[in-house]
Motif scaffolding. Sequence first.
Motif, short mmCIF file in Angstrom:
data_model
loop_
_atom_site.label_atom_id
_atom_site.label_comp_id
_atom_site.label_asym_id
_atom_site.label_seq_id
_atom_site.Cartn_x
_atom_site.Cartn_y
_atom_site.Cartn_z
N VAL A 106 67.86 48.17 -6.30
CA VAL A 106 66.40 48.07 -6.29
C VAL A 106 65.84 49.19 -7.17
O VAL A 106 66.29 50.34 -7.10
N ARG A 107 64.90 48.86 -8.04
CA ARG A 107 64.36 49.88 -8.94
C ARG A 107 63.73 51.03 -8.14
O ARG A 107 62.94 50.80 -7.22
N HIS A 108 64.08 52.25 -8.53
CA HIS A 108 63.65 53.40 -7.76
C HIS A 108 63.64 54.66 -8.63
O HIS A 108 64.26 54.69 -9.70
N ARG A 109 62.98 55.68 -8.11
CA ARG A 109 63.06 57.02 -8.71
C ARG A 109 64.03 57.89 -7.94
O ARG A 109 64.81 58.63 -8.53
N VAL A 110 63.99 57.78 -6.60
CA VAL A 110 64.87 58.55 -5.73
C VAL A 110 65.52 57.58 -4.74
O VAL A 110 64.83 56.75 -4.13
N PHE A 111 66.84 57.70 -4.58
CA PHE A 111 67.58 56.86 -3.63
C PHE A 111 68.24 57.75 -2.60
O PHE A 111 68.86 58.77 -2.94
N VAL A 112 68.11 57.39 -1.32
CA VAL A 112 68.69 58.16 -0.23
C VAL A 112 69.54 57.25 0.64
O VAL A 112 69.07 56.21 1.11
N SER A 113 70.80 57.65 0.84
CA SER A 113 71.72 56.87 1.67
C SER A 113 72.81 57.79 2.20
O SER A 113 73.31 58.66 1.48
N GLY A 114 73.19 57.58 3.46
CA GLY A 114 74.27 58.37 4.04
C GLY A 114 75.64 57.76 3.82
O GLY A 114 76.64 58.33 4.30
N ALA A 115 75.72 56.65 3.11
CA ALA A 115 77.01 55.99 2.88
C ALA A 115 77.96 56.88 2.10
O ALA A 115 77.54 57.66 1.23
N ALA A 116 79.25 56.77 2.44
CA ALA A 116 80.31 57.49 1.72
C ALA A 116 80.03 58.99 1.64
O ALA A 116 80.18 59.62 0.59
N GLY A 117 79.60 59.56 2.76
CA GLY A 117 79.33 61.00 2.78
C GLY A 117 78.23 61.43 1.85
O GLY A 117 78.29 62.53 1.28
N TRP A 118 77.20 60.57 1.69
CA TRP A 118 76.04 60.85 0.86
C TRP A 118 76.36 60.85 -0.63
O TRP A 118 75.58 61.33 -1.44
N TRP A 119 77.48 60.25 -1.00
CA TRP A 119 77.91 60.27 -2.40
C TRP A 119 76.93 59.54 -3.32
O TRP A 119 76.74 59.93 -4.48
N LEU A 120 76.30 58.48 -2.82
CA LEU A 120 75.36 57.71 -3.64
C LEU A 120 73.95 58.28 -3.63
O LEU A 120 73.10 57.85 -4.41
N SER A 121 73.69 59.23 -2.77
CA SER A 121 72.33 59.68 -2.50
C SER A 121 71.87 60.74 -3.50
O SER A 121 72.61 61.68 -3.83
N ASP A 122 70.62 60.61 -3.93
CA ASP A 122 70.04 61.63 -4.81
C ASP A 122 69.69 62.90 -4.04
O ASP A 122 69.68 63.99 -4.63
N GLY A 123 69.38 62.76 -2.77
CA GLY A 123 69.10 63.92 -1.93
C GLY A 123 70.12 64.01 -0.81
O GLY A 123 70.73 63.01 -0.41
N LYS A 124 70.32 65.21 -0.28
CA LYS A 124 71.30 65.44 0.78
C LYS A 124 70.63 66.20 1.92
O LYS A 124 69.79 67.07 1.70
N PRO A 125 71.01 65.91 3.17
CA PRO A 125 70.51 66.71 4.29
C PRO A 125 71.24 68.04 4.35
O PRO A 125 72.27 68.24 3.68
N LEU A 126 70.74 68.96 5.14
CA LEU A 126 71.40 70.27 5.26
C LEU A 126 72.80 70.13 5.85
O LEU A 126 73.74 70.80 5.42
#
Length: 322
Positions: A106-126
């Motif tokens: 899906v077209r986006h500027r920022v993508f957030v996902s916890g899949a695969a240890g946050w490997w796909l995510s642009d941002g990470k939790p602490l």
Amino acid sequence: MNRYSSILVYVGLDLVGDGLLKLPFARALRANWPAARIVWCAGKGPSVYASALKPLVAGLIDETIENAGFGSEWTEIFGRPLPECAFDLVIDTQRRFSTSLAVRRVRHRVFVSGAAGWWLSDGKPLARAKPKSMRAQLAQLIQAAGGDPAIAVPKLVLPDSASEAARALLPDGRVYVALSPGAGGRHKCWPLENYLELGRRLGAQGRVPVYLLGPGEAEWIAACRAVPGAILPLQQATDVSPALTIALAQRCAAGVANDSGGGHMLAAGDLALVSLFGPTDPAKFAPAARRSTVLRAQDFGGATMDTIPLEAVLSALEPARR
């Protein structure tokens, strides 16, 4: 805090229990990004946010898309889901890797996902370890997007009809305590006699016991009505709904509930909630109440609900008197 003008939240589907569990997340999203257009997308089925729980998310979610048709097949990673849409932020609430790959299309500027240890995510939790509870998992997503999962959320805005009905059933001028003795399985229920005695004790203190009984607790109606001063508002109402139950909770100073959907509805009413647990794990299932006390049977030397003493519940309710 990151600024987003448009946010897409992806879920597989939402049944009533899912919707209640995710309601604190929807409230936190709106509190963090009050000006954003928030779209809730169920990729593989329906969402109760478009039906039974729609009144609860008015003002929180701007649009709900059901049966969007993506998130099931790995070949979807070569397509473009929601091709006419683009979002500043896309949040994937599930953790299946191939589904996240598809949602990421899906077209986006920022993508957030916890899949695969946050490997796909642009941002990470602490902290990246997956928590037990869905509530904590969803809080991680808000943090990864640059928000504050602990931000103070405004009072849930309910339909006027539900709020007015609750006010008529529980008029001003008295101190009400909501008691929700049911649960999906009786093994999760604190004994009914304890709830009845709790109601008698509350009445002796000048507080009004409010028993919230659903269709599955019909055989308890007579016993609850026999408690002096008790009110059974759902048996008096003409239009029973989750919105009414939450509106009733908003008019109560405190509440007591088992691990149940009723407990999550009381939590949504922002009262001081005492949650009772035995065979299930509060770390995973405890409601996201603003003011919460969890009593576990294991803390009193047992594993079954009857281990929790009445005096402990009364003591946990005491701060709500002040």
